[in-house]
Design a protein around this motif. Structure first.
Motif, PDB file in Angstrom:
ATOM      1  N   ALA A 286      31.121  35.218  42.606  1.00  0.00           N
ATOM      2  CA  ALA A 286      31.174  33.849  42.101  1.00  0.00           C
ATOM      3  C   ALA A 286      31.955  33.764  40.787  1.00  0.00           C
ATOM      4  O   ALA A 286      32.021  32.708  40.172  1.00  0.00           O
ATOM      5  N   GLY A 287      32.542  34.895  40.353  1.00  0.00           N
ATOM      6  CA  GLY A 287      33.370  34.885  39.157  1.00  0.00           C
ATOM      7  C   GLY A 287      32.586  34.971  37.853  1.00  0.00           C
ATOM      8  O   GLY A 287      33.138  34.753  36.777  1.00  0.00           O
ATOM      9  N   ARG A 288      31.287  35.301  37.946  1.00  0.00           N
ATOM     10  CA  ARG A 288      30.484  35.433  36.726  1.00  0.00           C
ATOM     11  C   ARG A 288      30.450  36.885  36.268  1.00  0.00           C
ATOM     12  O   ARG A 288      30.395  37.795  37.109  1.00  0.00           O
ATOM     13  N   SER A 289      30.435  37.094  34.952  1.00  0.00           N
ATOM     14  CA  SER A 289      30.324  38.448  34.418  1.00  0.00           C
ATOM     15  C   SER A 289      29.006  39.022  34.888  1.00  0.00           C
ATOM     16  O   SER A 289      27.951  38.456  34.620  1.00  0.00           O
ATOM     17  N   ARG A 290      29.040  40.134  35.607  1.00  0.00           N
ATOM     18  CA  ARG A 290      27.817  40.587  36.277  1.00  0.00           C
ATOM     19  C   ARG A 290      27.470  42.035  35.994  1.00  0.00           C
ATOM     20  O   ARG A 290      26.330  42.457  36.163  1.00  0.00           O
ATOM     21  N   ALA A 291      28.463  42.815  35.552  1.00  0.00           N
ATOM     22  CA  ALA A 291      28.185  44.226  35.301  1.00  0.00           C
ATOM     23  C   ALA A 291      29.022  44.708  34.133  1.00  0.00           C
ATOM     24  O   ALA A 291      30.115  44.196  33.890  1.00  0.00           O
ATOM     25  N   VAL A 292      28.470  45.679  33.406  1.00  0.00           N
ATOM     26  CA  VAL A 292      29.201  46.290  32.313  1.00  0.00           C
ATOM     27  C   VAL A 292      29.366  47.772  32.644  1.00  0.00           C
ATOM     28  O   VAL A 292      28.420  48.427  33.084  1.00  0.00           O
ATOM     29  N   VAL A 293      30.579  48.258  32.467  1.00  0.00           N
ATOM     30  CA  VAL A 293      30.913  49.628  32.825  1.00  0.00           C
ATOM     31  C   VAL A 293      31.518  50.315  31.617  1.00  0.00           C
ATOM     32  O   VAL A 293      32.289  49.698  30.872  1.00  0.00           O
ATOM     33  N   ALA A 294      31.184  51.571  31.404  1.00  0.00           N
ATOM     34  CA  ALA A 294      31.865  52.348  30.376  1.00  0.00           C
ATOM     35  C   ALA A 294      31.741  53.819  30.740  1.00  0.00           C
ATOM     36  O   ALA A 294      31.019  54.177  31.687  1.00  0.00           O
ATOM     37  N   ARG A 295      32.440  54.653  29.993  1.00  0.00           N
ATOM     38  CA  ARG A 295      32.552  56.049  30.374  1.00  0.00           C
ATOM     39  C   ARG A 295      32.357  56.935  29.152  1.00  0.00           C
ATOM     40  O   ARG A 295      32.833  56.632  28.065  1.00  0.00           O
ATOM     41  N   LYS A 296      31.688  58.049  29.375  1.00  0.00           N
ATOM     42  CA  LYS A 296      31.543  59.012  28.299  1.00  0.00           C
ATOM     43  C   LYS A 296      32.874  59.746  28.131  1.00  0.00           C
ATOM     44  O   LYS A 296      33.465  60.183  29.119  1.00  0.00           O
ATOM     45  N   PRO A 297      33.336  59.895  26.904  1.00  0.00           N
ATOM     46  CA  PRO A 297      34.628  60.566  26.720  1.00  0.00           C
ATOM     47  C   PRO A 297      34.586  61.998  27.261  1.00  0.00           C
ATOM     48  O   PRO A 297      33.542  62.645  27.232  1.00  0.00           O
TER      49      PRO A 297
END
Ligand code: GLN
Length: 310
Positions: A286-297
Protein backbone atom coordinates in the motif's frame (compact mmCIF):
# COMPACT_ATOMS: atom_id res chain seq x y z
CA UNK A 1 -34.20 -6.73 4.90
CA UNK A 2 -34.81 -10.12 6.44
CA UNK A 3 -32.07 -12.56 7.34
CA UNK A 4 -31.60 -15.20 4.66
CA UNK A 5 -32.20 -18.26 6.77
CA UNK A 6 -35.42 -16.87 8.19
CA UNK A 7 -36.92 -15.82 4.91
CA UNK A 8 -40.18 -17.50 4.10
CA UNK A 9 -42.57 -17.15 1.25
CA UNK A 10 -46.19 -18.30 1.50
CA UNK A 11 -45.34 -20.79 4.19
CA UNK A 12 -42.81 -22.56 1.99
CA UNK A 13 -39.20 -21.68 2.50
CA UNK A 14 -37.65 -19.40 -0.07
CA UNK A 15 -34.80 -20.86 -2.11
CA UNK A 16 -31.51 -19.08 -1.48
CA UNK A 17 -28.78 -19.55 -4.05
CA UNK A 18 -25.07 -19.02 -3.42
CA UNK A 19 -25.30 -15.71 -5.25
CA UNK A 20 -28.36 -14.56 -3.27
CA UNK A 21 -26.55 -15.27 -0.03
CA UNK A 22 -23.40 -13.49 -1.15
CA UNK A 23 -25.33 -10.41 -2.22
CA UNK A 24 -27.40 -10.26 0.94
CA UNK A 25 -24.41 -10.77 3.21
CA UNK A 26 -22.20 -8.31 1.34
CA UNK A 27 -24.82 -5.60 1.80
CA UNK A 28 -25.31 -6.54 5.43
CA UNK A 29 -21.56 -6.46 6.15
CA UNK A 30 -21.15 -3.15 4.30
CA UNK A 31 -23.99 -1.62 6.29
CA UNK A 32 -22.29 -2.76 9.49
CA UNK A 33 -18.99 -1.16 8.52
CA UNK A 34 -17.04 -4.32 7.73
CA UNK A 35 -14.07 -3.27 5.64
CA UNK A 36 -14.04 -6.00 2.98
CA UNK A 37 -17.70 -7.08 2.85
CA UNK A 38 -17.71 -9.18 -0.32
CA UNK A 39 -14.46 -10.98 0.45
CA UNK A 40 -15.59 -11.76 4.00
CA UNK A 41 -18.95 -13.02 2.74
CA UNK A 42 -17.24 -15.30 0.22
CA UNK A 43 -14.74 -16.71 2.70
CA UNK A 44 -17.40 -17.43 5.30
CA UNK A 45 -19.86 -18.95 2.85
CA UNK A 46 -17.15 -21.15 1.37
CA UNK A 47 -16.30 -22.24 4.91
CA UNK A 48 -19.94 -23.04 5.73
CA UNK A 49 -20.18 -25.06 2.51
CA UNK A 50 -16.76 -26.67 2.96
CA UNK A 51 -15.64 -25.37 -0.43
CA UNK A 52 -12.71 -23.33 -1.61
CA UNK A 53 -13.63 -19.70 -2.19
CA UNK A 54 -13.08 -19.87 -5.93
CA UNK A 55 -15.45 -22.85 -6.21
CA UNK A 56 -18.29 -20.53 -5.22
CA UNK A 57 -18.10 -18.87 -8.63
CA UNK A 58 -19.07 -22.13 -10.34
CA UNK A 59 -22.06 -22.56 -8.06
CA UNK A 60 -23.69 -19.14 -8.03
CA UNK A 61 -27.08 -20.50 -9.07
CA UNK A 62 -27.07 -23.53 -6.79
CA UNK A 63 -29.45 -23.52 -3.83
CA UNK A 64 -27.89 -23.67 -0.39
CA UNK A 65 -29.36 -26.21 2.01
CA UNK A 66 -30.81 -25.19 5.36
CA UNK A 67 -28.03 -26.73 7.47
CA UNK A 68 -25.30 -24.86 5.56
CA UNK A 69 -27.35 -21.68 5.81
CA UNK A 70 -27.57 -22.16 9.56
CA UNK A 71 -23.78 -22.52 9.80
CA UNK A 72 -23.35 -19.44 7.62
CA UNK A 73 -25.82 -17.45 9.70
CA UNK A 74 -23.87 -18.31 12.84
CA UNK A 75 -20.63 -17.09 11.24
CA UNK A 76 -22.29 -13.88 10.04
CA UNK A 77 -23.52 -13.25 13.57
CA UNK A 78 -20.05 -13.58 15.05
CA UNK A 79 -18.44 -11.47 12.35
CA UNK A 80 -20.91 -8.61 12.82
CA UNK A 81 -21.67 -8.96 16.51
CA UNK A 82 -18.39 -9.55 18.29
CA UNK A 83 -16.38 -8.47 15.22
CA UNK A 84 -14.50 -11.75 15.17
CA UNK A 85 -11.96 -11.60 12.31
CA UNK A 86 -12.59 -13.95 9.40
CA UNK A 87 -9.26 -15.71 9.95
CA UNK A 88 -10.29 -16.68 13.46
CA UNK A 89 -13.72 -17.87 12.32
CA UNK A 90 -12.02 -20.03 9.71
CA UNK A 91 -9.11 -21.00 11.94
CA UNK A 92 -6.72 -20.32 9.13
CA UNK A 93 -5.08 -17.56 7.15
CA UNK A 94 -3.11 -17.61 3.96
CA UNK A 95 0.33 -15.99 4.12
CA UNK A 96 3.00 -16.20 1.44
CA UNK A 97 0.60 -18.56 -0.39
CA UNK A 98 0.86 -21.02 2.50
CA UNK A 99 -1.98 -21.91 4.83
CA UNK A 100 -1.45 -21.13 8.52
CA UNK A 101 -3.57 -22.27 11.41
CA UNK A 102 -4.49 -19.34 13.61
CA UNK A 103 -6.04 -19.17 17.05
CA UNK A 104 -6.68 -16.36 19.52
CA UNK A 105 -3.17 -17.05 20.90
CA UNK A 106 -1.36 -15.66 17.86
CA UNK A 107 -1.33 -12.56 15.72
CA UNK A 108 -3.04 -13.37 12.43
CA UNK A 109 -0.44 -13.04 9.67
CA UNK A 110 -0.96 -9.85 7.65
CA UNK A 111 -0.22 -9.32 3.96
CA UNK A 112 1.90 -6.31 5.05
CA UNK A 113 4.34 -8.72 6.64
CA UNK A 114 5.05 -10.36 3.29
CA UNK A 115 7.16 -7.24 2.68
CA UNK A 116 9.47 -8.48 5.41
CA UNK A 117 9.68 -11.99 3.96
CA UNK A 118 10.47 -10.66 0.51
CA UNK A 119 13.17 -8.36 1.86
CA UNK A 120 14.69 -11.17 3.93
CA UNK A 121 14.81 -13.52 0.93
CA UNK A 122 16.56 -10.85 -1.13
CA UNK A 123 19.28 -10.80 1.53
CA UNK A 124 19.75 -14.57 1.51
CA UNK A 125 20.80 -14.91 -2.13
CA UNK A 126 23.03 -18.01 -2.03
CA UNK A 127 20.84 -21.11 -2.49
CA UNK A 128 23.61 -23.42 -1.25
CA UNK A 129 24.46 -21.58 1.95
CA UNK A 130 23.12 -22.77 5.29
CA UNK A 131 22.29 -19.27 6.47
CA UNK A 132 21.52 -18.92 10.14
CA UNK A 133 18.28 -17.00 10.48
CA UNK A 134 16.42 -15.86 13.60
CA UNK A 135 12.73 -14.85 13.75
CA UNK A 136 12.06 -13.05 17.03
CA UNK A 137 8.46 -13.28 18.23
CA UNK A 138 7.32 -15.75 15.61
CA UNK A 139 3.66 -16.02 16.67
CA UNK A 140 1.98 -18.39 14.20
CA UNK A 141 5.41 -19.03 12.67
CA UNK A 142 4.46 -17.15 9.51
CA UNK A 143 7.78 -15.46 8.78
CA UNK A 144 10.01 -18.36 9.86
CA UNK A 145 7.99 -20.92 7.93
CA UNK A 146 7.71 -18.80 4.79
CA UNK A 147 11.50 -18.46 4.86
CA UNK A 148 11.93 -22.19 5.50
CA UNK A 149 9.68 -22.89 2.54
CA UNK A 150 11.83 -20.75 0.24
CA UNK A 151 15.24 -21.55 1.74
CA UNK A 152 15.27 -25.24 2.65
CA UNK A 153 19.00 -25.11 3.45
CA UNK A 154 18.73 -22.24 5.92
CA UNK A 155 18.98 -23.05 9.63
CA UNK A 156 16.10 -21.16 11.10
CA UNK A 157 15.39 -20.42 14.74
CA UNK A 158 12.07 -18.94 15.83
CA UNK A 159 11.38 -17.61 19.31
CA UNK A 160 8.34 -16.47 21.19
CA UNK A 161 7.59 -15.50 24.75
CA UNK A 162 4.21 -17.27 24.58
CA UNK A 163 4.13 -21.06 24.94
CA UNK A 164 0.64 -21.08 23.42
CA UNK A 165 1.92 -19.29 20.33
CA UNK A 166 4.82 -21.74 20.03
CA UNK A 167 2.32 -24.59 20.07
CA UNK A 168 0.45 -23.06 17.14
CA UNK A 169 3.73 -22.39 15.33
CA UNK A 170 4.83 -25.97 15.92
CA UNK A 171 1.59 -27.29 14.46
CA UNK A 172 2.03 -25.05 11.44
CA UNK A 173 5.58 -26.30 10.98
CA UNK A 174 4.29 -29.89 10.99
CA UNK A 175 1.48 -29.11 8.57
CA UNK A 176 3.86 -27.36 6.19
CA UNK A 177 6.44 -30.14 6.39
CA UNK A 178 9.01 -27.81 7.94
CA UNK A 179 9.24 -29.28 11.44
CA UNK A 180 12.86 -30.32 10.84
CA UNK A 181 14.03 -27.03 9.40
CA UNK A 182 12.86 -24.64 12.11
CA UNK A 183 13.93 -24.75 15.75
CA UNK A 184 11.38 -23.16 18.12
CA UNK A 185 12.57 -21.69 21.42
CA UNK A 186 10.66 -20.01 24.17
CA UNK A 187 11.77 -16.72 25.67
CA UNK A 188 11.83 -12.95 25.52
CA UNK A 189 13.78 -11.23 22.73
CA UNK A 190 17.28 -12.77 22.54
CA UNK A 191 17.28 -14.63 25.84
CA UNK A 192 16.88 -18.08 24.20
CA UNK A 193 19.85 -17.48 21.85
CA UNK A 194 22.28 -15.67 24.11
CA UNK A 195 25.50 -17.15 22.75
CA UNK A 196 24.50 -17.46 19.13
CA UNK A 197 25.11 -15.39 16.02
CA UNK A 198 22.95 -15.03 12.94
CA UNK A 199 23.31 -14.00 9.33
CA UNK A 200 19.86 -12.47 9.41
CA UNK A 201 17.47 -11.47 12.18
CA UNK A 202 13.87 -10.70 11.30
CA UNK A 203 11.02 -9.66 13.57
CA UNK A 204 7.44 -8.47 13.49
CA UNK A 205 7.27 -7.38 17.12
CA UNK A 206 4.28 -5.89 18.93
CA UNK A 207 4.49 -2.22 17.98
CA UNK A 208 1.07 -0.65 18.37
CA UNK A 209 0.82 2.11 20.97
CA UNK A 210 -1.57 1.40 23.79
CA UNK A 211 -2.32 5.10 23.78
CA UNK A 212 -3.95 4.55 20.36
CA UNK A 213 -5.92 1.48 21.41
CA UNK A 214 -9.25 3.32 21.35
CA UNK A 215 -8.85 4.20 17.68
CA UNK A 216 -8.02 0.69 16.49
CA UNK A 217 -10.27 -1.69 14.56
CA UNK A 218 -12.58 -3.64 16.90
CA UNK A 219 -11.29 -6.86 15.30
CA UNK A 220 -7.97 -6.41 17.11
CA UNK A 221 -9.67 -7.20 20.42
CA UNK A 222 -9.61 -10.85 19.32
CA UNK A 223 -5.85 -11.03 18.96
CA UNK A 224 -3.37 -11.35 21.83
CA UNK A 225 -2.48 -7.99 23.37
CA UNK A 226 1.00 -9.31 23.90
CA UNK A 227 1.43 -9.62 20.14
CA UNK A 228 -0.02 -6.21 19.33
CA UNK A 229 1.03 -3.60 21.85
CA UNK A 230 4.52 -2.31 22.52
CA UNK A 231 3.65 -0.47 25.71
CA UNK A 232 2.06 2.95 25.95
CA UNK A 233 4.10 4.45 23.08
CA UNK A 234 4.53 1.32 20.93
CA UNK A 235 8.31 1.17 21.43
CA UNK A 236 8.72 -1.06 24.48
CA UNK A 237 9.82 -4.03 22.37
CA UNK A 238 11.21 -2.21 19.33
CA UNK A 239 13.74 -0.32 21.40
CA UNK A 240 15.46 -3.25 23.16
CA UNK A 241 15.22 -5.19 19.93
CA UNK A 242 17.15 -2.47 18.09
CA UNK A 243 19.68 -2.23 20.92
CA UNK A 244 20.31 -5.95 21.38
CA UNK A 245 20.07 -7.36 17.86
CA UNK A 246 23.46 -6.08 16.68
CA UNK A 247 25.19 -8.22 19.35
CA UNK A 248 23.58 -11.33 17.86
CA UNK A 249 24.51 -10.57 14.23
CA UNK A 250 27.48 -11.87 12.32
CA UNK A 251 29.56 -9.18 10.63
CA UNK A 252 27.65 -8.36 7.46
CA UNK A 253 24.45 -9.79 8.98
CA UNK A 254 21.08 -8.17 8.38
CA UNK A 255 18.40 -6.91 10.74
CA UNK A 256 14.86 -6.50 9.38
CA UNK A 257 12.05 -5.29 11.59
CA UNK A 258 8.41 -4.50 10.87
CA UNK A 259 7.15 -1.19 12.23
CA UNK A 260 4.16 1.08 12.10
CA UNK A 261 4.70 3.63 9.30
CA UNK A 262 5.11 6.48 11.79
CA UNK A 263 7.89 4.61 13.63
CA UNK A 264 10.20 3.93 10.69
CA UNK A 265 12.46 6.97 11.04
CA UNK A 266 12.85 6.61 14.80
CA UNK A 267 13.72 2.92 14.55
CA UNK A 268 16.11 3.61 11.66
CA UNK A 269 17.85 6.11 13.95
CA UNK A 270 18.23 3.51 16.68
CA UNK A 271 19.69 1.02 14.20
CA UNK A 272 22.29 3.58 13.20
CA UNK A 273 23.01 4.46 16.83
CA UNK A 274 23.56 0.76 17.55
CA UNK A 275 26.30 0.69 14.91
CA UNK A 276 24.38 -0.74 11.97
CA UNK A 277 24.85 0.63 8.46
CA UNK A 278 23.18 0.57 5.03
CA UNK A 279 19.89 1.54 6.68
CA UNK A 280 16.80 1.44 4.52
CA UNK A 281 13.05 1.90 5.01
CA UNK A 282 10.89 -0.50 3.00
CA UNK A 283 7.32 0.10 1.88
CA UNK A 284 4.45 -2.36 1.92
CA UNK A 285 2.13 -2.96 -1.05
CA UNK A 286 0.00 0.00 0.00
CA UNK A 287 3.08 2.25 -0.18
CA UNK A 288 3.40 2.73 3.58
CA UNK A 289 6.75 2.55 5.37
CA UNK A 290 6.52 -0.92 6.87
CA UNK A 291 9.97 -2.27 7.63
CA UNK A 292 13.38 -1.00 8.63
CA UNK A 293 16.49 -2.81 7.45
CA UNK A 294 20.13 -2.35 8.32
CA UNK A 295 23.33 -4.34 8.32
CA UNK A 296 26.17 -4.94 10.70
CA UNK A 297 29.41 -3.71 9.15
CA UNK A 298 31.77 -6.40 7.89
CA UNK A 299 35.12 -6.70 9.58
CA UNK A 300 38.01 -5.08 7.82
CA UNK A 301 41.61 -5.35 9.00
CA UNK A 302 42.32 -2.84 11.73
CA UNK A 303 38.72 -1.75 12.00
CA UNK A 304 37.23 -0.89 15.36
CA UNK A 305 33.99 -2.68 14.60
CA UNK A 306 33.30 -5.43 17.09
CA UNK A 307 32.60 -8.70 15.35
CA UNK A 308 31.82 -12.23 16.37
CA UNK A 309 33.03 -12.78 19.88
CA UNK A 310 33.07 -16.53 20.26
N1 GLN B 1 0.16 -4.38 11.77
C1 GLN B 1 -0.68 -4.86 12.80
C2 GLN B 1 -1.95 -4.05 12.86
O1 GLN B 1 -1.92 -2.86 12.68
C3 GLN B 1 0.02 -4.83 14.12
C4 GLN B 1 1.00 -5.92 14.17
C5 GLN B 1 2.03 -5.76 15.21
O2 GLN B 1 1.88 -5.10 16.23
N2 GLN B 1 3.12 -6.39 14.97
O3 GLN B 1 -2.99 -4.62 13.05
Amino acid sequence: MSAPAHAQGNGSERIWTVLDLLKWTTDHFAAKGIETPRLDAELLLAHALDLRRLDLYLRYQEPVAADARARFRELIGQRVGARVPVALLLGEKEFWSLSFSVTADVLTPRPDTETLVEAALARLPDAERAYRVLDVGTGSGAIALALAHEKPRARITATDISPEALEVAGRNAEALGAADSVRFLRGDLFSPVQDEFFDLIVSNPPYLARADAGALAPELAHEPEQALFGGEDGYSVLRPLAEQAPDRLEPGGWLLVEVDPNQAKTVGGWFAAAGLGDGEILKDLAGRSRAVVARKPTLSPGSEVPGRRD
